[in-house]
Design an enzyme around this catalytic site. Structure first.
Site, short mmCIF file in Angstrom:
data_model
loop_
_atom_site.label_atom_id
_atom_site.label_comp_id
_atom_site.label_asym_id
_atom_site.label_seq_id
_atom_site.Cartn_x
_atom_site.Cartn_y
_atom_site.Cartn_z
N GLY A 19 0.87 -1.21 0.07
CA GLY A 19 -0.03 0.13 -0.19
C GLY A 19 0.83 1.29 0.09
CG HIS A 47 4.86 -4.72 -1.66
ND1 HIS A 47 5.13 -4.61 -2.77
CD2 HIS A 47 4.46 -6.12 -1.06
CE1 HIS A 47 4.90 -5.86 -3.42
NE2 HIS A 47 4.51 -6.51 -2.48
CD GLU A 50 5.58 -0.50 -3.75
OE1 GLU A 50 5.33 -0.59 -4.89
OE2 GLU A 50 4.76 -1.20 -2.68
#
Length: 120
Positions: A19, A47, A50
Site C-alpha cells: 500500500g 512492501h 516504494e
C-alpha cells in the site's frame, strides 16, 4: 480472518502487505492481522519504501522503519531508504537477514517513469 482462511484450505502459505503509506496505508494499522498471520505460521511479505516518505519524517513515525522493526520474511521494493534505514536493514546477521524483492516493472508503472534510466 487469517485463521478462518487457513482452516478452509492448506494452500495458503503466506500474506503480502502492500500500500501507499503517504495515502493512509499505515503499516501499524494492520499489525494485528500481520501478527496473526505470523502466529499462524504464514510467511509475511511487506512492501516498503516504494515511494519517498517526506524528508521531515522522524524514525518513530516512519512506515518503513516500522516494517524493518517488524522484520518480515521478505520485503518488496525498498527504493527510497533513508541512510539509517539502510544501516538497519544491513545490520542483521545472516540468520536474521531479510530477502529483498526487486520489482522494476512494477516500479516503472507505479512511479510513472518515462524510461528505465529514471528508475531509482
Amino acid at each position: 480472518m487469517v485463521r478462518s482462511l487457513m482452516k478452509s484450505t492448506d494452500m495458503i502459505v503466506g500474506i503480502d502487505f502492500s500500500g501507499n503509506p503517504i495515502s493512509g496505508g499505515d503499516f501499524a494499522h494492520f499489525m494485528s492481522v500481520i501478527k496473526s498471520a505470523r502466529e499462524s505460521s504464514l510467511n509475511v511479505t511487506v512492501h516498503a519504501a516504494e515511494v519517498a516518505e517526506p524528508e521531515d519524517t522522524i524514525e518513530i513515525h516512519s512506515d518503513t522503519s516500522k516494517v524493518l522493526q517488524f522484520k518480515p520474511d521478505r520485503i518488496g521494493h525498498l527504493l527510497f531508504l533513508k541512510e539509517y534505514q539502510y544501516d538497519k536493514l544491513f545490520s542483521y546477521k545472516d540468520v536474521d537477514a531479510i530477502p529483498v524483492e526487486i520489482a522494476p516493472t512494477s516500479n516503472y508503472f507505479a512511479l510513472g517513469l518515462e524510461n528505465s534510466e529514471n528508475h531509482p
